[in-house]
Design a protein around this motif. Structure first.
Motif, PDB file in Angstrom:
ATOM      1  N   VAL A  62      21.315 -19.636  30.292  1.00  0.00           N
ATOM      2  CA  VAL A  62      22.487 -19.617  29.416  1.00  0.00           C
ATOM      3  C   VAL A  62      22.361 -20.756  28.410  1.00  0.00           C
ATOM      4  O   VAL A  62      22.138 -21.908  28.786  1.00  0.00           O
ATOM      5  CB  VAL A  62      23.785 -19.747  30.240  1.00  0.00           C
ATOM      6  N   ASN A  63      22.512 -20.447  27.137  1.00  0.00           N
ATOM      7  CA  ASN A  63      22.272 -21.408  26.065  1.00  0.00           C
ATOM      8  C   ASN A  63      23.590 -21.984  25.563  1.00  0.00           C
ATOM      9  O   ASN A  63      24.466 -21.257  25.084  1.00  0.00           O
ATOM     10  CB  ASN A  63      21.532 -20.720  24.914  1.00  0.00           C
ATOM     11  N   CYS A  64      23.722 -23.311  25.657  1.00  0.00           N
ATOM     12  CA  CYS A  64      24.941 -23.987  25.192  1.00  0.00           C
ATOM     13  C   CYS A  64      25.049 -24.051  23.677  1.00  0.00           C
ATOM     14  O   CYS A  64      26.028 -24.595  23.151  1.00  0.00           O
ATOM     15  CB  CYS A  64      24.999 -25.400  25.767  1.00  0.00           C
ATOM     16  N   ASP A  66      25.697 -21.741  21.512  1.00  0.00           N
ATOM     17  CA  ASP A  66      26.791 -20.952  20.938  1.00  0.00           C
ATOM     18  C   ASP A  66      27.830 -20.636  22.013  1.00  0.00           C
ATOM     19  O   ASP A  66      27.662 -19.710  22.805  1.00  0.00           O
ATOM     20  CB  ASP A  66      26.250 -19.648  20.346  1.00  0.00           C
ATOM     21  N   THR A  68      30.605 -19.256  21.710  1.00  0.00           N
ATOM     22  CA  THR A  68      31.259 -17.961  21.533  1.00  0.00           C
ATOM     23  C   THR A  68      30.447 -16.843  22.161  1.00  0.00           C
ATOM     24  O   THR A  68      30.986 -15.798  22.519  1.00  0.00           O
ATOM     25  CB  THR A  68      31.493 -17.654  20.044  1.00  0.00           C
ATOM     26  N   ALA A  69      29.141 -17.064  22.293  1.00  0.00           N
ATOM     27  CA  ALA A  69      28.284 -16.067  22.943  1.00  0.00           C
ATOM     28  C   ALA A  69      28.334 -16.190  24.455  1.00  0.00           C
ATOM     29  O   ALA A  69      28.165 -15.212  25.176  1.00  0.00           O
ATOM     30  CB  ALA A  69      26.843 -16.221  22.443  1.00  0.00           C
ATOM     31  N   PHE A  70      28.558 -17.426  24.933  1.00  0.00           N
ATOM     32  CA  PHE A  70      28.575 -17.683  26.375  1.00  0.00           C
ATOM     33  C   PHE A  70      29.851 -18.458  26.721  1.00  0.00           C
ATOM     34  O   PHE A  70      29.831 -19.683  26.881  1.00  0.00           O
ATOM     35  CB  PHE A  70      27.334 -18.483  26.786  1.00  0.00           C
ATOM     36  N   PRO A  71      30.984 -17.765  26.823  1.00  0.00           N
ATOM     37  CA  PRO A  71      32.250 -18.465  27.087  1.00  0.00           C
ATOM     38  C   PRO A  71      32.284 -19.183  28.431  1.00  0.00           C
ATOM     39  O   PRO A  71      33.144 -20.054  28.632  1.00  0.00           O
ATOM     40  CB  PRO A  71      33.300 -17.342  27.038  1.00  0.00           C
ATOM     41  N   TYR A 275      22.186 -18.526  10.638  1.00  0.00           N
ATOM     42  CA  TYR A 275      23.475 -18.574  11.338  1.00  0.00           C
ATOM     43  C   TYR A 275      24.134 -19.947  11.149  1.00  0.00           C
ATOM     44  O   TYR A 275      23.461 -20.960  11.014  1.00  0.00           O
ATOM     45  CB  TYR A 275      23.278 -18.287  12.827  1.00  0.00           C
ATOM     46  N   SER A 285      19.916 -26.116  21.070  1.00  0.00           N
ATOM     47  CA  SER A 285      19.711 -25.284  22.253  1.00  0.00           C
ATOM     48  C   SER A 285      19.541 -26.169  23.482  1.00  0.00           C
ATOM     49  O   SER A 285      18.799 -27.145  23.461  1.00  0.00           O
ATOM     50  CB  SER A 285      18.460 -24.411  22.090  1.00  0.00           C
TER      51      SER A 285
END
Length: 482
Positions: A62-64, A66, A68-71, A275, A285
C-alpha cells in the motif's frame, strides 16, 4: 561482476535466498536479548513482534503517496497520531504526521518553523550542544544556520538564559530535548519554551527517544518534568514509536500545536504535466507497512504493557547508576530521567573506548561517545524491558578491569596531526581504506572490530575533521566489490 554476484537469469528458490540472508546476518549485532545497548528495542514479547510483522506484510504494497487511493492509511495515521497526542499533551484533534523516523520528524518540524515565520537573511536554529545531529542535518538540507548553546557541565541540561542570549531577529526555531540522547537528561522545557514564546519564536521539543517512555513513567508515579504540548510555548514535538514504542523501524510522529503549522510541513507541486503532487513527508512513495506495524504494536502492548515496560527499563537504569558507583574509575554523567545512561571515566588509566572493545569481546555492545565542548567521552546505555542488568553490570565491571590492565590505546601523535591537516579530497576510497587498515580497521571486515584506536583518534580531532573522516569511512565501507 563475479558470477555469484550477478543477477540470476532465472529466479532462485526462496529457501536459497533466505539462507543467503541468514549468512549475511551472521556478523550483525543481535536485535534481541538486550546485549546491544543502542539501536534496538526489544519488548521480549514474541507475539507482539509477530503481530507487527504480519501487519507490516498486510500493508507492504500500500503506497502512502496518495491517501485518496488508499483511505486505509488516513484511518491508520489518524489513530496513531491521536494515540500519541493523547499522551503528549494533545487530544484526538491534535494535528500530526506519521514519519519514517526521528530525523524525518525533525526535518518537518524545522521546515514548518522556517516557512511559518520567514526572517530577513538566513534563518537560524538555536539548539543545545546536546541536541541530536538530526537538527544539524535538517539545517544543512533546509538552508538554516545552527547556533549551538552550551549546557551545564554538571547536569548537562540546557539553560534558558543561554538560549535567550543566542536569539536574534533571524531565529526561526528554538530546540529543547526530552531527553537529550547522550546523557538521558531532560532540558528545562517550560523555561526554554517561555523564552522562545517571549521572542515570538516557535519551540520544538525533541522527544524522539523519550516521548513514549516519559508519559508511562509518570503514570507509574515517577516524577517527570513538564515537556510536552501542554507546556505553553511548545509548538511542536517529535516522538519515535520505533524506540520505546517498540514498533519496527521506521515509525515516528511529529505533533503540532496548531493546524497552520502542520500545513507548513507539507509540500505540493503542480509544475509539471503529470499527476498533482502533495506530500506530507520528505518521502513521496513509501510503504504503509511501518504505519500498520506501529498501529498493531500500540494495540498489542496496550497502556498497561507500556507502563510495565517503562517501569522495568527504568529500574534497570537505576540499578546501572547504582552499580557504576561501585566500579572504581567510572561515573554516571548527570541524572538520567529515562532509561538512558552515560558512563564516563575519571581515571586516566581506564579508557572508555578500550572498555567498549573489551565489552564486545564479552558479547556486549556499549556505544562509544566522543567528547564534545566540555562533555567528556563516555559510553551510552539504552536500557529496555529485556535488559539483564546483573549480567550487564558483571560485563561492565569485567571489561573495566580488562581495560585498566590493557591501558589507554596507543595513538601516534603524528597520525592525529597528519589527519588534522590531510587533504582528504586528494585521497581515493581505496587509499583511505588502506589507511584504516593501518590502524587495525577493515571497513568491510565485519565481526568484532577493535575500535578503541579509531575512537581515540576521532576524540582528539575537532568536530569538522571528525565529520570529514566519517564521510570517508562510509564511502570506503560501501566501495569495492559486493
Amino acid at each position: 561482476m563475479t558470477p555469484e554476484h550477478a543477477l540470476p537469469e532465472h529466479g532462485r528458490p526462496a529457501a536459497d535466498v533466505l539462507a543467503d540472508l541468514a549468512r549475511l546476518r551472521e556478523a550483525d549485532l543481535p536485535v534481541r536479548g538486550g546485549r546491544v545497548t543502542a539501536y534496538v528495542y526489544d519488548t521480549g514479547r514474541a507475539a507482539v513482534h509477530d503481530l507487527a510483522a504480519a501487519a507490516q506484510l498486510e500493508m507492504l504494497e500500500v503506497n502512502c503517496l496518495d491517501p485518496t487511493a488508499f483511505p486505509s492509511i488516513v484511518a491508520l495515521e489518524r489513530r496513531v497520531v491521536a494515540a500519541v497526542a493523547g499522551r503528549l499533551g494533545g487530544g484526538p484533534a491534535t494535528p500530526g504526521i506519521f514519519t519514517s523516523g526521528g530525523t524525518e520528524s525533525i526535518m518537518l518540524a524545522v521546515k514548518s518553523a522556517r516557512d511559518a515565520r520567514p526572517v530577513d537573511g538566513r534563518p537560524q536554529l538555536v539548539l543545545p550542544v546536546t541536541a541530536h545531529p538530526a537538527f544539524h542535518k535538517a539545517a544543512h538540507y533546509l538552508g538554516l544556520e545552527t547556533v549551538p548553546v552550551p549546557v551545564d557541565p554538571v547536569t548537562f541540561r540546557a539553560g534558558p538564559e543561554a538560549v535567550r542570549a543566542a536569539l536574534t531577529p533571524r531565529t526561526a526555531l528554538v530546540v529543547a530535548s526530552a531527553p537529550s540522547y547522550p546523557q538521558g537528561v531532560v532540558d528545562p522545557v517550560p523555561e526554554i519554551a517561555a523564552v522562545a514564546a517571549e521572542a515570538g519564536v516557535p519551540c520544538h521539543v525533541d522527544a524522539c527517544v523519550g516521548g513514549w517512555v516519559l508519559p508511562w513513567l509518570r503514570e507509574t508515579g515517577r516524577a517527570v518534568p513538564p515537556f510536552d504540548l501542554s507546556v505553553p510555548g511548545v509548538t511542536s514535538i517529535s516522538c519515535d514509536l520505533h524506540k520505546y514504542g517498540y514498533a519496527p523501524k521506521g515509525a515516528s510522529v511529529v505533533l503540532y500545536a496548531d493546524e497552520a503549522l502542520r500545513r507548513h510541513a507539507y509540500f505540493a507541486s503542480a509544475e509539471w504535466p503529470g499527476y498533482p503532487v502533495i506530500n506530507a513527508t520528505v518521502q513521496s512513495s513509501r510503504s504503509a507497512g511501518p504505519l500498520a506495524a506501529a498501529w498493531a504494536t500500540l494495540n498489542a502492548v496496550g497502556a498497561r504493557g507500556y507502563r510495565d515496560l517503562a517501569a522495568t527499563a527504568m529500574r534497570c537504569a537505576d540499578a546501572l547508576v547504582a552499580g557504576v558507583a561501585g566500579i572504581p574509575g567510572l561515573r554516571v554523567l548527570g541524572e538520567p530521567a529515562v532509561p538512558l545512561v552515560a558512563v564516563a571515566s575519571d581515571d586516566p588509566a581506564l579508557d572508555v573506548f578500550v572498555l567498549a572493545d573489551r565489552a564486545r569481546a564479552r558479547g556486549w555492545f556499549f556505544q562509544a561517545q566522543p567528547s564534545h565542548r566540555g562533555v567528556p567521552a563516555s559510553l551510552h546505555f539504552t536500557l529496555t524491558g529485556v535488559t539483564d542488568i546483573d549480567a550487564l553490570l558483571e560485563a561492565l565491571a569485567g571489561a573495566a578491569a580488562d581495560a585498566r590492565a590493557a591501558g589507554p590505546p596507543d595513538v601516534p601523535a603524528d597520525l592525529v596531526d597528519a589527519l588534522a591537516t590531510m587533504d582528504l579530497d586528494a585521497v581515493g576510497d581505496a587509499d583511505f581504506a588502506a589507511l584504516l587498515a593501518g590502524v587495525g580497521v577493515d571497513p568491510a571486515g565485519g565481526g568484532d572490530p577493535e575500535m578503541a584506536v579509531v575512537n581515540a583518534i576521532l576524540d582528539a580531532l575537532p568536530p569538522e575533521t571528525r565529520e570529514a573522516l566519517l564521510v570517508r569511512f562510509l564511502a570506503a565501507l560501501y566501495s569495492g566489490a559486493a
